[in-house]
Design an enzyme around this catalytic site. Structure first.
Site, PDB file in Angstrom:
ATOM      1  N   HIS A 257     -20.808  12.909  -8.301  1.00 59.58           N
ATOM      2  CA  HIS A 257     -21.850  12.582  -7.320  1.00 59.58           C
ATOM      3  C   HIS A 257     -22.616  13.856  -7.002  1.00 59.58           C
ATOM      4  O   HIS A 257     -22.013  14.906  -6.777  1.00 59.58           O
ATOM      5  CB  HIS A 257     -21.225  12.009  -6.053  1.00 59.58           C
ATOM      6  CG  HIS A 257     -22.213  11.337  -5.151  1.00 59.58           C
ATOM      7  ND1 HIS A 257     -23.135  12.041  -4.403  1.00 59.58           N
ATOM      8  CD2 HIS A 257     -22.429  10.018  -4.863  1.00 59.58           C
ATOM      9  CE1 HIS A 257     -23.871  11.200  -3.715  1.00 59.58           C
ATOM     10  NE2 HIS A 257     -23.465   9.959  -3.963  1.00 59.58           N
TER      11      HIS A 257
ATOM     12  N   HIS B 165     -16.520  11.723  -8.332  1.00 59.99           N
ATOM     13  CA  HIS B 165     -16.715  10.643  -7.365  1.00 59.99           C
ATOM     14  C   HIS B 165     -16.181   9.293  -7.818  1.00 59.99           C
ATOM     15  O   HIS B 165     -15.627   8.547  -7.004  1.00 59.99           O
ATOM     16  CB  HIS B 165     -18.207  10.524  -7.061  1.00 59.99           C
ATOM     17  CG  HIS B 165     -18.540   9.463  -6.054  1.00 59.99           C
ATOM     18  ND1 HIS B 165     -17.991   9.437  -4.790  1.00 59.99           N
ATOM     19  CD2 HIS B 165     -19.376   8.379  -6.127  1.00 59.99           C
ATOM     20  CE1 HIS B 165     -18.470   8.403  -4.133  1.00 59.99           C
ATOM     21  NE2 HIS B 165     -19.291   7.749  -4.923  1.00 59.99           N
ATOM     22  N   HIS B 166     -16.346   8.946  -9.075  1.00 62.49           N
ATOM     23  CA  HIS B 166     -15.978   7.598  -9.504  1.00 62.49           C
ATOM     24  C   HIS B 166     -15.546   7.624 -10.967  1.00 62.49           C
ATOM     25  O   HIS B 166     -16.175   8.292 -11.792  1.00 62.49           O
ATOM     26  CB  HIS B 166     -17.171   6.638  -9.350  1.00 62.49           C
ATOM     27  CG  HIS B 166     -16.824   5.190  -9.475  1.00 62.49           C
ATOM     28  ND1 HIS B 166     -16.538   4.408  -8.386  1.00 62.49           N
ATOM     29  CD2 HIS B 166     -16.705   4.381 -10.550  1.00 62.49           C
ATOM     30  CE1 HIS B 166     -16.282   3.171  -8.797  1.00 62.49           C
ATOM     31  NE2 HIS B 166     -16.374   3.138 -10.109  1.00 62.49           N
TER      32      HIS B 166
ATOM     33  N   GLY C 296     -23.774   1.435   0.936  1.00 62.20           N
ATOM     34  CA  GLY C 296     -23.937   0.004   1.140  1.00 62.20           C
ATOM     35  C   GLY C 296     -23.529  -0.807  -0.071  1.00 62.20           C
ATOM     36  O   GLY C 296     -22.805  -0.334  -0.936  1.00 62.20           O
TER      37      GLY C 296
ATOM     38  N   GLU D 123     -12.062  -0.345  -8.659  1.00 64.87           N
ATOM     39  CA  GLU D 123     -12.219   0.807  -9.534  1.00 64.87           C
ATOM     40  C   GLU D 123     -11.098   0.939 -10.556  1.00 64.87           C
ATOM     41  O   GLU D 123     -11.221   1.692 -11.522  1.00 64.87           O
ATOM     42  CB  GLU D 123     -12.316   2.088  -8.700  1.00 64.87           C
ATOM     43  CG  GLU D 123     -12.891   3.270  -9.448  1.00 64.87           C
ATOM     44  CD  GLU D 123     -13.139   4.474  -8.560  1.00 64.87           C
ATOM     45  OE1 GLU D 123     -13.301   5.577  -9.111  1.00 64.87           O
ATOM     46  OE2 GLU D 123     -13.180   4.316  -7.323  1.00 64.87           O
TER      47      GLU D 123
ATOM     48  N   SER E  51     -24.241  10.725   1.928  1.00 64.31           N
ATOM     49  CA  SER E  51     -24.656   9.417   1.440  1.00 64.31           C
ATOM     50  C   SER E  51     -26.001   9.432   0.718  1.00 64.31           C
ATOM     51  O   SER E  51     -26.945  10.115   1.128  1.00 64.31           O
ATOM     52  CB  SER E  51     -24.733   8.431   2.602  1.00 64.31           C
ATOM     53  OG  SER E  51     -25.270   7.202   2.185  1.00 64.31           O
ATOM     54  N   GLU E  52     -26.068   8.639  -0.325  1.00 59.80           N
ATOM     55  CA  GLU E  52     -27.314   8.442  -1.049  1.00 59.80           C
ATOM     56  C   GLU E  52     -28.367   7.771  -0.168  1.00 59.80           C
ATOM     57  O   GLU E  52     -29.565   7.847  -0.438  1.00 59.80           O
ATOM     58  CB  GLU E  52     -27.044   7.577  -2.279  1.00 59.80           C
ATOM     59  CG  GLU E  52     -28.033   7.746  -3.392  1.00 59.80           C
ATOM     60  CD  GLU E  52     -27.432   7.352  -4.732  1.00 59.80           C
ATOM     61  OE1 GLU E  52     -28.183   6.836  -5.561  1.00 59.80           O
ATOM     62  OE2 GLU E  52     -26.231   7.559  -4.926  1.00 59.80           O
TER      63      GLU E  52
ATOM     64  N   ARG F 101     -31.148  10.156   0.984  1.00 56.92           N
ATOM     65  CA  ARG F 101     -32.283  10.267   0.055  1.00 56.92           C
ATOM     66  C   ARG F 101     -33.060   8.959  -0.001  1.00 56.92           C
ATOM     67  O   ARG F 101     -34.290   8.944  -0.066  1.00 56.92           O
ATOM     68  CB  ARG F 101     -31.785  10.663  -1.336  1.00 56.92           C
ATOM     69  CG  ARG F 101     -31.383  12.132  -1.444  1.00 56.92           C
ATOM     70  CD  ARG F 101     -30.776  12.451  -2.802  1.00 56.92           C
ATOM     71  NE  ARG F 101     -29.413  11.959  -2.903  1.00 56.92           N
ATOM     72  CZ  ARG F 101     -28.862  11.475  -4.018  1.00 56.92           C
ATOM     73  NH1 ARG F 101     -29.577  11.394  -5.126  1.00 56.92           N
ATOM     74  NH2 ARG F 101     -27.619  11.073  -4.020  1.00 56.92           N
TER      75      ARG F 101
ATOM     76  N   ARG G  81     -27.213   9.179 -10.599  1.00 57.67           N
ATOM     77  CA  ARG G  81     -26.354  10.260 -10.140  1.00 57.67           C
ATOM     78  C   ARG G  81     -26.042  11.280 -11.236  1.00 57.67           C
ATOM     79  O   ARG G  81     -25.971  12.482 -10.974  1.00 57.67           O
ATOM     80  CB  ARG G  81     -25.053   9.679  -9.582  1.00 57.67           C
ATOM     81  CG  ARG G  81     -25.260   8.904  -8.299  1.00 57.67           C
ATOM     82  CD  ARG G  81     -24.016   8.155  -7.884  1.00 57.67           C
ATOM     83  NE  ARG G  81     -24.196   7.537  -6.569  1.00 57.67           N
ATOM     84  CZ  ARG G  81     -23.271   6.801  -5.967  1.00 57.67           C
ATOM     85  NH1 ARG G  81     -22.110   6.575  -6.574  1.00 57.67           N
ATOM     86  NH2 ARG G  81     -23.495   6.284  -4.772  1.00 57.67           N
TER      87      ARG G  81
ATOM     88  N   ARG H 207     -22.247   4.876 -12.698  1.00 55.12           N
ATOM     89  CA  ARG H 207     -22.322   3.829 -11.673  1.00 55.12           C
ATOM     90  C   ARG H 207     -23.502   4.070 -10.748  1.00 55.12           C
ATOM     91  O   ARG H 207     -23.703   5.177 -10.258  1.00 55.12           O
ATOM     92  CB  ARG H 207     -21.034   3.768 -10.850  1.00 55.12           C
ATOM     93  CG  ARG H 207     -21.077   2.676  -9.780  1.00 55.12           C
ATOM     94  CD  ARG H 207     -19.779   2.576  -9.037  1.00 55.12           C
ATOM     95  NE  ARG H 207     -19.472   3.766  -8.270  1.00 55.12           N
ATOM     96  CZ  ARG H 207     -20.012   4.072  -7.092  1.00 55.12           C
ATOM     97  NH1 ARG H 207     -20.936   3.284  -6.559  1.00 55.12           N
ATOM     98  NH2 ARG H 207     -19.644   5.171  -6.451  1.00 55.12           N
TER      99      ARG H 207
ATOM    100  N   VAL I  15     -19.312  -1.141  -3.909  1.00 55.72           N
ATOM    101  CA  VAL I  15     -18.937  -2.072  -2.852  1.00 55.72           C
ATOM    102  C   VAL I  15     -19.144  -3.513  -3.321  1.00 55.72           C
ATOM    103  O   VAL I  15     -18.321  -4.392  -3.048  1.00 55.72           O
ATOM    104  CB  VAL I  15     -19.732  -1.784  -1.561  1.00 55.72           C
ATOM    105  CG1 VAL I  15     -19.435  -2.840  -0.501  1.00 55.72           C
ATOM    106  CG2 VAL I  15     -19.371  -0.396  -1.028  1.00 55.72           C
TER     107      VAL I  15
ATOM    108  N   GLU J 244       0.841  -1.192   0.000  1.00 54.54           N
ATOM    109  CA  GLU J 244       0.000   0.000   0.000  1.00 54.54           C
ATOM    110  C   GLU J 244       0.879   1.246   0.000  1.00 54.54           C
ATOM    111  O   GLU J 244       1.758   1.391   0.844  1.00 54.54           O
ATOM    112  CB  GLU J 244      -0.912  -0.014   1.235  1.00 54.54           C
ATOM    113  CG  GLU J 244      -1.680   1.269   1.492  1.00 54.54           C
ATOM    114  CD  GLU J 244      -2.576   1.684   0.346  1.00 54.54           C
ATOM    115  OE1 GLU J 244      -2.373   2.802  -0.171  1.00 54.54           O
ATOM    116  OE2 GLU J 244      -3.458   0.885  -0.046  1.00 54.54           O
TER     117      GLU J 244
END
Length: 925
Positions: A719, A859-860, A526, A889, A731-732, A735, A756, A899, A905, A511
């Protein structure tokens, strides 16, 4: 033998109640209650199996007021609805033959705002606790003090109705009752403060109201105990002579026992450190004839019969046993049969020992998990000096190593330390020693300091291992040999390493950052999966086909359909894989782009990232998998058409060669590499990113050097809900729990549960290019992430919608109309205005009301290297690069053009497992 007989004989308390012996199970916090403080079945069973031969069980402290929670997962006795659940615990204990006592408390200024809905804690005075990040509490008014005493009385009544044999008033551990008696925390000028006599009024009043309730609702055999901390280290603070004064006053009013709250039953003074006399000896010498009639209980350091006998010889009448009762549910039986016990737990025995999962993750229990050690390593014994540096100071740290364990970690004795630094150091020190590994969770609120200490220990271990290698005739210049090298320590890398190890491979994790976790640790919502066991338990009828279709639609049809089918098919297996590794995601919510609740998260509704990494790291420690931090992979050695190893560069600028037959690259995406983002998407220049600073695309680059192909590099997701000053993702799940998005004009403007990309575009299209996430107390209660946002200061709150609109400088007429229209849509389960069909859970109508200002952030990165269904990296001609695997990713193609929240996850776990399994198989052919 005489004292042993005394310990096992029945013991009569001052009120005539008879205990079967002098052993009690100590009240140890399990953090296992539901989010609202109610009791679950797991907790009932935990107490049931520990009852029987032990005379009495003291159940962990219950908060008497919803502003009094001092730790997560606490159980409550703050209203009558809690009686039924607590009654199950009392009945379970008593049915096994033990007496059941319930400890009651209020955290006062030690209560965390994030645990009490963002409210400000209350205390005797508006003085923050002397610890880093402590919140300044609100001082209780004279009327509120009277009301608080009444709440303690109501708690006693409820304990009686629940069937308990007694209560223990928690006047220790710097909680509210102790705060009233302490000159440090109580600086009132009314009858409740000032002199020692006035400061004693509150604990005495709590005892008086307890007696009143017993007189009214129970028979005289109902037990009342009192727990106290004998000293405070602060200046001014409680000294032992002050404690003796209070105990004498309590004794006059009548008590059935006193409970010394110290880390060890024979602990000496923490104030007068030159005096080695145990405090219990001082207590016995100083007490009056009246006080001597009240039995006194000791706790701490009791594992075997001789420990208890020694405590009895010093003057204790009863012995409370904590950790030993966790490790051995039948502890009393073992002691009675004269077994000699060691304080440890086999890490495979959590369920067999009925230890709730939150307690299992608590540092106190980790101290007893023997096989989480790094005992396979050989250290050169000695003391290694390293430097610790956090944001404000540099200190020397001495790491003591024995041949197979970390023996001690100590700061320079000459250092001038503040209380907060010392407290946090002791916590992280204990965690490292307990796990026998530097790879442990950081202390909340002291991350920088924690990581510095962990790094110092890692460096000491590295030096020791090198010294031992040389002593055994080895060479530092010779390459080390592994079967599989995993690059990256996020969720994908850790899952891959665990699976590869379980397949029999020798594994190394490398790492480049100074700590484990990668971007996964920031994940909030989640893990998506369809047709899972947990969905079926909740009556959710889902299908893999629907999951596939919605993900394909969300990805704008650009997904690699072969990988997507694999992803959908393996998702429920991945959820079970996590559960088998003691990482259970049993609660379920929903994210944008999904039509079914299929987003799995921890049972307490907390953010998934920290929970996931913590659980995976425990599995890494258990398997003794080697980890190198602060070490970058500069090249993958690819010789004769196959992986041969990796070249590394550590933080001491040393170049290392590792021989390996397989490499798994799990380094994440490139959202934190602004140049790379702008290269592919120039319009995103200037956007903040939610990613950690290590997400720079390095893994893609080293794989490209050996010929890897890439796909979808321009597909970069923003995001919609990011707090801009900190780049913190909201966090989504908020919503998904029922929140809405509102513009500065006070109006909804789009379907909040759309994908998103679409929601982000709508926010950018607003005049202010930002919006508010608006929710109420009902959403907060079901989403622990909201408490974190409150604690971080992101949230604006108000008691009414009108007040909230005023604080947001928003037209309250428009805002009220917005809420009214949305609430009607919820009632009808039909959002005709914006077509929202999911997460219409309940009206936004229960205060407090909350808002967080947000705008989109990078975000991604959906693009990355190409792989096949075995997680093998492919070249530009779609042929496998032998021995090269990738997951997470760093891989492209799975998510297409966008995404879906909760799919990342799932992605990292599914393909991490596949990469680990196949890399190990290839390496060990």
């Amino acid at each position: 033998m005489k004292s042993q007989n005394r310990l096992l004989q029945p013991f009569t308390l001052p009120n005539g109640s008879v205990l079967k012996n002098r052993f009690l199970m100590a009240p140890i916090t399990t953090c296992t209650g539901y989010y609202d403080g109610t009791v679950n079945r797991e907790l009932v069973e935990y107490y049931r199996v520990r009852s029987g031969s032990i005379g009495t069980v003291i159940v962990e402290c219950c908060f008497i007021d919803d502003k009094g929670l001092a730790f997560p997962g606490a159980i409550g006795i703050d209203n009558d609805s809690k009686i039924a659940g607590l009654a199950k615990i009392a009945a379970a204990i008593k049915s096994a033959g033990s007496k059941a006592i319930l400890q009651i408390y209020h955290g006062g200024r030690m209560s965390e705002p994030k645990l009490i809905g963002g409210q400000t804690p209350v205390a005797p005075s508006a003085l923050a606790a002397p610890r880093e990040g402590a919140t300044t509490p609100t001082a209780l008014s004279a009327q509120e003090v009277d009301e608080m005493i009444a709440k303690f009385g109501e708690a006693v009544r409820r304990a009686i109705e629940a069937g308990f044999d007694g209560v223990e008033i928690h006047g220790a551990n710097t909680y509210l009752i102790q705060q009233f008696y302490s000159p440090n925390s109580n600086q009132r000028d009314d009858k409740w403060g000032g002199s020692r006599e006035n400061r004693a009024r509150f604990p005495l009043a709590v005892l008086d109201v307890a007696h009143q309730m017993v007189s009214q609702y129970a028979d005289p055999s109902f037990i009342i105990g009192y727990r106290f901390s004998p000293e405070e280290i602060e200046e001014p603070g409680i000294r032992f002579v002050d404690t003796m004064y209070l105990l004498e006053q309590l004794a006059v009013r009548g008590l059935d026992y006193l409970h010394f709250s110290t880390g060890h039953s024979l602990r000496s003074s923490i104030v007068d450190t030159c005096d080695p006399t145990p405090l219990i000896d001082k207590y016995v010498t100083m007490r009056s004839t009246t006080l001597a009639k009240i039995p006194v209980m000791g706790v701490g350091g009791v594992v075997n019969m001789q420990d208890a006998e020694l405590a009895l010889e010093h003057g204790y009448d009863m012995i409370a046993v904590g950790k030993a009762c966790i490790a051995y549910p039948d502890w009393a039986d073992r002691i009675i049969s004269q077994q000699k016990l060691e304080l440890f737990i086999d890490s495979t025995q959590r369920e067999a020992l009925n230890i709730p999962e939150p307690l299992w993750r608590f540092s106190l229990v980790e101290a007893m998990i023997r096989d989480m050690s790094i005992a396979s390593k050989k250290f050169k014994a000695g003391i290694f000096n390293e430097k610790v540096q956090d944001d404000t100071l540099t200190l020397a740290i001495n790491v003591s190593l024995e041949i197979d364990r970390i023996a001690d970690i100590a700061l320079d004795a000459d250092a001038d330390l503040d209380v907060a630094f010392t407290t946090n150091f002791e916590i992280i020190r204990s965690r490292i020693l307990d796990a026998n590994s530097p790879h442990v969770d950081a202390v909340s609120g002291a991350t920088t300091q924690s990581e510095a200490v962990k790094k110092a220990v890692s460096k000491a271990i590295a030096k020791s291992c090198k010294a031992q290698l040389l002593e055994e005739g080895g060479s530092l210049s010779e390459p080390q040999n592994y079967d599989v090298v995993v690059v990256g320590s996020g969720g994908a890398g850790l899952a891959a390493a665990i699976q590869a190890c379980d397949e029999g491979a020798k594994v190394l994790i490398v790492e480049k950052m100074p700590s484990i976790g990668g971007n996964t640790i920031k994940a909030s919502v989640g893990m998506n999966a369809a047709e899972t066991r947990f969905q079926k338990l909740k009556g959710i009828n889902d299908s893999k086909d629907l999951f596939y279709q919605e993900t394909l639609k969300g990805g704008q049809g650009k997904n690699d359909t072969v990988l997507l089918k694999q992803f959908v098919e393996y998702a429920p297996q991945a959820v079970e894989w996590l559960a088998e590794h003691d990482i259970e995601l049993s609660d379920i919510t929903i994210t944008g782009g999904m039509s079914i609740d299929r987003t799995h998260r921890p049972a307490d509704c907390s953010a998934v990232g920290g929970f996931l990494i913590s659980g995976l790291v425990k599995n890494i420690n258990k398997r003794q998998i080697d980890v190198m931090l602060d070490t970058a992979v500069t090249d993958i050695r690819y010789v004769d058409g196959a992986v041969a190893g990796v070249e590394l560069l550590n933080d001491e600028n040393e170049t290392l060669i590792i021989n390996a037959k397989s490499v798994i690259v799990a380094t994440g995406g490139f959202s934190a590499n602004r140049d790379m983002v702008v290269k592919y998407r120039p319009e995103l220049d200037g956007f903040v990113t939610t990613n950690h600073q290590g997400a720079t695309g390095g893994g893609i680059a080293i794989l490209e050097k050996i010929g890897a192909g890439t796909v979808d590099m321009g597909e970069i997701q923003i995001h919609p809900t990011v707090e801009q000053s900190t780049s913190y993702l909201i966090s989504e799940a908020i919503r998904g729990g029922g929140a809405i998005l509102v513009s500065q004009a006070g109006r909804r403007f789009f379907n909040e549960m759309e994908t998103r990309d679409k929601v982000s575009a709508q926010i950018i299209g607003l005049p202010e290019k930002s919006a508010y996430v608006v929710f109420d107390e009902q959403v907060r209660m079901k989403n622990k992430a909201a408490d974190e946002y409150i604690a971080r200061g992101f949230v604006i709150s108000a008691d009414s919608p009108r007040e909230l609109a005023h604080k947001l400088d928003m037209d309250f007429h428009a805002f009220l109309a917005t809420l009214e229209n949305y609430n009607l849509a919820v009632d009808k389960q039909n959002d005709a205005e914006f077509g929202r069909k999911t997460a219409l859970r309940h009206p936004i109508n229960q205060g407090p009301f909350y808002a967080i200002r947000i705008a989109p952030g990078v975000h991604h990165t959906m693009g990355g290297v190409t792989i096949n269904t075995q997680a093998c990296v492919l070249d530009s001609q779609q042929q496998p690069l032998n021995g090269a695997y990738a997951a997470g990713e760093v891989v492209g193609g799975i998510h297409g053009g966008n995404r879906i929240g909760g799919n990342a996850v799932a992605d990292i776990i599914i393909f991490g497992i596949l990469a680990g399994r196949n890399a190990a198989s290839y390496a060990m052919k």
